[in-house]
Design an enzyme around this catalytic site. Structure first.
Site, PDB file in Angstrom:
ATOM      1  N   ARG A  61     -12.121  -8.746  18.591  1.00  0.00           N
ATOM      2  CA  ARG A  61     -13.130  -8.680  19.648  1.00  0.00           C
ATOM      3  C   ARG A  61     -14.247  -7.681  19.344  1.00  0.00           C
ATOM      4  NH1 ARG A  61     -11.193  -6.379  23.730  1.00  0.00           N
ATOM      5  NH2 ARG A  61      -8.959  -6.353  23.328  1.00  0.00           N
ATOM      6  N   TYR A 115     -31.530 -25.945  32.402  1.00  0.00           N
ATOM      7  CA  TYR A 115     -30.263 -26.650  32.215  1.00  0.00           C
ATOM      8  C   TYR A 115     -29.448 -26.558  33.497  1.00  0.00           C
ATOM      9  CZ  TYR A 115     -25.540 -27.390  30.269  1.00  0.00           C
ATOM     10  OH  TYR A 115     -24.262 -27.825  30.022  1.00  0.00           O
ATOM     11  N   ASP A 188     -34.387 -19.130  26.459  1.00  0.00           N
ATOM     12  CA  ASP A 188     -33.401 -20.017  25.850  1.00  0.00           C
ATOM     13  C   ASP A 188     -34.171 -20.969  24.936  1.00  0.00           C
ATOM     14  OD1 ASP A 188     -31.660 -22.091  25.188  1.00  0.00           O
ATOM     15  OD2 ASP A 188     -30.636 -22.062  27.118  1.00  0.00           O
ATOM     16  N   LYS A 213     -25.481 -26.699  19.618  1.00  0.00           N
ATOM     17  CA  LYS A 213     -26.465 -27.768  19.505  1.00  0.00           C
ATOM     18  C   LYS A 213     -27.048 -27.823  18.084  1.00  0.00           C
ATOM     19  CE  LYS A 213     -25.794 -28.427  23.951  1.00  0.00           C
ATOM     20  NZ  LYS A 213     -25.044 -27.260  24.393  1.00  0.00           N
TER      21      LYS A 213
END
Length: 399
Positions: A61, A115, A188, A213
């Site tokens: 992490r 979105y 974005d 994407k």
């Protein structure tokens, strides 16, 4: 350690092959380091890494070499100081907006036609946490300025190319408005990718991508990224450590593999998308087409200037028979293109927003924005463009 040959078989097996044999030659593909933990010769060295006094790796992490390699590459691509990777694009959005605005009581002005899941997240925060988030048309700069000046604002949030209506934001203008009101601008840039432009060079403070994407582009990885200053990176690293949303190394390795062909893929997809958009614009069963590369697009001039002559790989359109039933018949008639809920893959995919990305948005609000019952979004792949057009025409024969 004593002679390993004297250890028991079980111990020798557990301790075997923990490092690669040395030898000349450098791999042309980066190693995939899957290790969760990292051994140190002394506790003092490990303490220094935990305390950020020296670079290194201690636990998954906190960072891993493979993910760090991806983060460095993305930072260079987007011209930002540092990037932090997350397990999904939504995890990246949630971590940044919460850490840098919401958690400290900051106000957010956000794009209204973003979105659907992003807007749903923001609206949930307003209900559950009393967050002050207002939605505006970010292509209406007077409206943006009014919203920013209505109250002290921490963040202006926008998409480079809106999903799915494909409005194009003038990033330099939005940056000037945000900074003039003491706010940060987060963009974005998923639909644009670093191939079309780099928002940070136009004044954006933070750049966000869904790595799922275009950057990966092969439909087999989920991931997200937040890029910005070293200060933003420290805040994001704290989130990955405590919230646990850090991108695993295998996914990072796959994204690195995928992004090597990003420029080639995006060039092809932009070219084919323009071909498809022009065809749809002339089709008698289509009522409207939204594509930044068409001269009748409201922000065509902005897109042409901002993106250097390329306009993205997504085309949105509405059927003349503007109904859910017609949309379903069209989707069921596709054979080459997939009826799928993502973009940016090698293959063409068509999405019906009312039942997927914008399902949570009330029907009246969808209609107000322009997402009508016959509205569809196509992510154009790298197949032969004439084959894509033929598939679309065959599906339209069912409408």
């Amino acid at each position: 350690m004593k002679d390993r040959r004297k250890l028991g078989a079980g111990t020798r097996l557990v301790r075997a092959a923990r490092s690669l044999p040395s030898g000349d030659g450098h791999p042309v593909v980066p190693a995939l380091i899957q290790s969760v933990a990292f051994d140190y010769g002394s506790a003092a060295e490990q303490d220094a890494v935990f305390g950020n006094e020296r670079p290194g790796y201690v636990y998954g992490r906190y960072g891993t070499p493979t993910v760090a390699a991806l983060e460095l590459a993305l930072a260079e691509l987007d011209a930002v100081e540092a990037v932090t990777c997350f397990v999904t694009g939504m995890a990246a959005i949630a971590a940044f907006v919460d850490a840098c605005a919401v958690s400290s009581g900051g106000r957010v002005v956000a794009q209204e036609d973003s979105y659907g899941q992003t807007r749903a997240l923001f609206e949930r925060w307003t209900r559950e946490r009393g967050v002050d988030i207002v939605f505006v048309d970010t292509t209406d700069h007077a409206a943006v300025e009014r919203a920013l000046r209505a109250k002290p604002t921490t963040l202006l949030y926008a998409e480079a190319i809106a999903n799915p209506l494909l409005r194009v934001n003038d990033i330099a203008a939005l940056a000037a408005l945000a900074h003039g009101s003491g706010a940060r601008l987060a963009v974005d840039a998923t639909f644009a990718t670093p191939i079309l432009f780099r928002p940070a060079t136009l004044g954006a403070d933070v750049v966000i991508h869904s790595l799922t994407k275009y950057v990966n582009g092969h439909g087999d990885v989920m991931g997200g990224a937040v890029g910005g200053s070293s200060e933003v990176a420290r805040a994001m690293r704290d989130r990955t450590i405590l919230d646990g949303g850090y991108l695993p190394p295998h996914e990072a390795w796959l994204v690195i593999r995928g992004m090597r062909t990003l420029a080639l893929r995006v060039a092809r997809q932009c070219e084919s998308a323009l071909h498809v958009a022009r065809h749809l614009a002339a089709h008698p069963k289509i009522s409207r087409v939204r594509y930044p590369g068409l001269p009748d697009h409201p922000q065509h001039a902005v897109a042409k200037r901002q993106f250097g002559g390329r306009f993205g790989g997504v085309v949105s359109f509405a059927l003349k028979e503007d109904s859910r039933e017609a949309a379903f018949r069209f989707l069921d008639g596709l054979e080459l293109a997939a009826s799928a809920t993502t973009i940016g893959d090698l293959f063409t995919e068509v999405l019906y927003p009312p039942i997927s990305s914008h399902r949570r948005l009330p029907a009246a609000e969808r209609k107000r924005l322009g997402i009508t019952d016959g509205f569809l979004r196509m992510s154009v792949g790298i197949e032969e463009p004439d084959d894509i057009v033929a598939d679309v025409d065959a599906a339209l024969a069912h409408v």
